[in-house]
Design an enzyme around this catalytic site. Structure first.
Site, PDB file in Angstrom:
ATOM      1  CD  GLN A  69      -2.560   1.765   0.430  1.00  0.00           C
ATOM      2  OE1 GLN A  69      -3.136   0.973  -0.297  1.00  0.00           O
ATOM      3  NE2 GLN A  69      -2.689   3.078   0.283  1.00  0.00           N
ATOM      4  CD  GLU A 201      -6.470   6.335  -5.924  1.00  0.00           C
ATOM      5  OE1 GLU A 201      -5.824   7.367  -5.701  1.00  0.00           O
ATOM      6  OE2 GLU A 201      -7.129   5.762  -5.041  1.00  0.00           O
ATOM      7  CG  HIS A 225     -14.108   7.458  -5.241  1.00  0.00           C
ATOM      8  ND1 HIS A 225     -14.377   8.788  -5.004  1.00  0.00           N
ATOM      9  CD2 HIS A 225     -12.839   7.250  -4.826  1.00  0.00           C
ATOM     10  CE1 HIS A 225     -13.305   9.355  -4.463  1.00  0.00           C
ATOM     11  NE2 HIS A 225     -12.365   8.443  -4.343  1.00  0.00           N
ATOM     12  CD  GLU A 226     -11.201   3.656  -5.249  1.00  0.00           C
ATOM     13  OE1 GLU A 226     -10.203   4.275  -5.661  1.00  0.00           O
ATOM     14  OE2 GLU A 226     -11.636   3.789  -4.086  1.00  0.00           O
ATOM     15  CG  HIS A 229      -8.984   8.065  -7.944  1.00  0.00           C
ATOM     16  ND1 HIS A 229      -8.532   9.332  -7.641  1.00  0.00           N
ATOM     17  CD2 HIS A 229      -9.545   7.588  -6.801  1.00  0.00           C
ATOM     18  CE1 HIS A 229      -8.810   9.605  -6.369  1.00  0.00           C
ATOM     19  NE2 HIS A 229      -9.430   8.564  -5.832  1.00  0.00           N
ATOM     20  CD  GLU A 248      -9.302  10.913  -3.172  1.00  0.00           C
ATOM     21  OE1 GLU A 248     -10.451  10.737  -3.632  1.00  0.00           O
ATOM     22  OE2 GLU A 248      -8.421  10.031  -3.218  1.00  0.00           O
ATOM     23  CG  ASP A 309      -0.955   7.423   5.201  1.00  0.00           C
ATOM     24  OD1 ASP A 309      -1.244   8.029   4.151  1.00  0.00           O
ATOM     25  OD2 ASP A 309      -0.239   6.423   5.227  1.00  0.00           O
ATOM     26  CE1 TYR A 317     -11.524  10.347  -0.749  1.00  0.00           C
ATOM     27  CE2 TYR A 317     -10.494  11.447   1.118  1.00  0.00           C
ATOM     28  CZ  TYR A 317     -10.527  10.403   0.202  1.00  0.00           C
ATOM     29  OH  TYR A 317      -9.561   9.433   0.246  1.00  0.00           O
TER      30      TYR A 317
END
Length: 554
Positions: A69, A201, A225-226, A229, A248, A309, A317
């Site tokens: 990730q 994404e 949503h993804e 992207h 976002e 993060d 968003y």
């Protein structure tokens, strides 16, 4: 990977202290534009960007699993790279895995060679955070002309059923609105239940939570949503994480444009209203003037720790969505604004940009708006949008959603009454309601909770569609209602839900609710956490420890 870097390196100062820099001395100073080949011999795997799951953290519970990730600055612990979104490069990788495992990556092409070796190539330049690798016992099934689903064998049937045929429809609408889809394939990988996010994404291969396997195709907005992207974030990228809203906010706007075309305006407005409610909740929790509640965030090492993060919240968003909606409102014509978005993507594709680039391009594209000075309308100044914390100065009109929201709000009113009007309640048939209508109803009930004695128990009995739901969005809210009303008879539902998945957005609110509730709820929190901690992502473990006062690290 073979890194074809970008000339313009915007310094992401805040995260230089995250990990340690690798300094390389060259034998002689290179010429500008000279191609240099560096061979770096390194070992990785201990760092925060690489997640190793034991068999019990997977759905199949038989074999281990590994995923990476990268967002925001974790891929530096996976391979040496310019770990800033301001640099884009192509990459290739050769991955050898044990027998009985398959490797997949965010790449435009891959092939399996002998000895269980997989070769990947990404032919389009991408920022470091979008490189991703998964190794596990996974299989695939086609769900469209350029799409397949990947999942553990025990989930593949459900995944195929849920997404067969729908992805192509979303892609086609996206292309119509925003221009060509440049990544070749669009595949979806259903992650193990401990995956902490809704979706990531990664280009060509979106990672998603298995919570999206609702059995009723109702949570497809996460996929939209993804998919969005693919244009906003992956093709046009924020140059620094302090302007995350460029990724976002535009993606939320794009998602809702696609949703409007596919599902219609009322349903999209209803979904956007749930988003607005989340923003309200977030700002109530932090206080409106919290520095995180502006679109341009200064991420200073001393301020939040260094991990971007920790700055993750609803503002980029939903406030970002409001700003993009405000730009559309200034234009005053949807098809003209759609054309602008296409031109914007075309102008900045494969680049990393700042908000100034975006807004400058907007004003150049609409010279008549520039001449009117729309960037400095009192109260709505672009500068205020970017640099002043707080509630968005402009909110798009969501009233078309009223036809779906009003019945939900009226029903919640009925259930909050001291003496229940069962005749009126029974006259409302919720069987035909779609997920976000039920979500809106539950949000209202939660706001009115605790309800008068006995009401929640009756509500639970009357609507098994809600109280026994498999859909994660409904389960989250039902669990919150159970806790807010101290309905101990259904505490097991909270426990079951937290045992079944580890998504951050579902897990943290429930631990907060338990911790702020009765002794019994606190005991439930401790018991559930000690049982599920090993199956949670390490970040999520730490956040929960903090909530429970167990001294979690930032």
């Amino acid at each position: 990977g073979d890194a074809a870097g970008q000339e313009r390196l915007v310094e992401s100062r805040p995260f230089t202290s995250y990990g340690s820099a690798l300094h390389i001395a060259l034998p002689q100073a290179p010429r500008a534009g000279q191609l240099i080949t560096l061979l770096i011999d390194y070992e990785a795997g201990e760092g925060p960007g690489v997640c190793w799951l034991s068999p019990e953290q997977t759905a199949g519970k038989q074999k281990p699993y590994m995923y990476t990730q990268g967002q925001a600055v974790l891929n530096r612990s996976f391979f040496p790279c310019f770990d800033t979104p301001s640099v884009k490069f192509t990459y290739s990788a050769t991955v050898k895995v044990p027998e009985g495992f398959t490797a997949v990556m965010s790449a435009t092409s891959w092939e399996k060679q002998k000895d269980n070796t997989f070769v990947f190539k990404m032919s389009q330049p991408i920022p470091s955070y979008l490189i991703a690798l998964v190794v596990g016992d996974i299989v695939s099934a086609d769900v469209g002309p350029r799409s397949c689903v990947w999942a553990e064998p025990c989930l593949i049937e459900a995944a195929k059923k849920e997404y067969d045929g729908v992805i192509e429809e979303f892609l086609v609408v996206g292309e119509k609105l925003f221009g060509p889809y440049v990544w070749g394939r669009y595949d979806i990988l259903f992650m193990p239940p401990s995956f902490p996010f809704g979706g990531m994404e990664n280009p060509c291969l979106t990672f998603v939570t298995p919570c999206l396997l609702a059995g009723d195709r109702s949570l497809a907005d996460v996929i939209i949503h993804e998919i969005s992207h693919s244009w906003f974030g992956n093709l046009v990228t924020n140059a620094t994480w302090g302007e995350f809203w460029l990724n976002e906010g535009f993606t939320m706007y794009a998602q809702r444009r696609i949703s409007t075309e596919v599902y219609g305006l009322p349903y999209t407005c209803l979904e956007a209203a749930t988003g607005r409610a989340l923003l309200r909740q977030h700002m109530d929790t932090t206080g409106e003037d919290h520095p995180l509640n502006k679109l341009r965030v200064v991420i200073e090492p001393g301020l939040w720790g260094v991990n971007p993060d920790d700055t993750y919240n609803e503002t980029p968003y939903e406030k970002g969505y409001c700003f993009v909606s405000y730009l559309a409102h200034l234009v005053g014509n949807q098809s003209k604004f759609d054309a602008f978005l296409q031109a914007y993507v075309n102008q900045f594709k494969f680049q990393s940009i700042t908000a100034d680039d975006t807004l400058e391009f907007f004003l150049e594209y609409f010279p008549e708006l520039k001449a009117k000075g729309v960037d400095s309308i009192p109260g709505f100044e672009f500068d205020r949008w970017l640099n002043t914390p707080g509630w968005p100065p402009y909110l798009p009109d969501l009233s078309p959603g009223q036809q779906l929201m009003k019945p939900a709000e009226e029903l919640a009113e009925l259930w909050a009454a001291d003496s229940l009007n069962m005749e009126a309640i029974e006259a409302v048939d919720i069987m035909g309601w779609r997920t976000y209508q039920l979500v809106h109803f539950l949000d209202q009930v939660l706001q009115k909770s605790p309800l008068p004695e006995g009401n929640v128990k009756r509500l639970s009995k009357m609507y098994p569609k809600i109280s026994k739901a498999q859909n994660a969005e409904l389960r989250l809210r039902w669990c919150q209602i159970v806790l807010k009303n101290n309905l101990e008879a259904e505490y097991s539902k909270v426990k079951d839900f937290l045992h079944s998945q580890g998504k951050q957005k579902y897990t943290l609110p429930l631990y907060r609710a338990m911790w702020g509730s009765s002794e019994a709820a606190r005991a439930l929190a401790m018991e559930t956490f000690s049982a599920t901690a090993p199956q949670l992502h390490v970040n999520v473990q730490n956040y929960v420890k903090k909530i429970l006062g167990l001294g979690g690290t930032e």
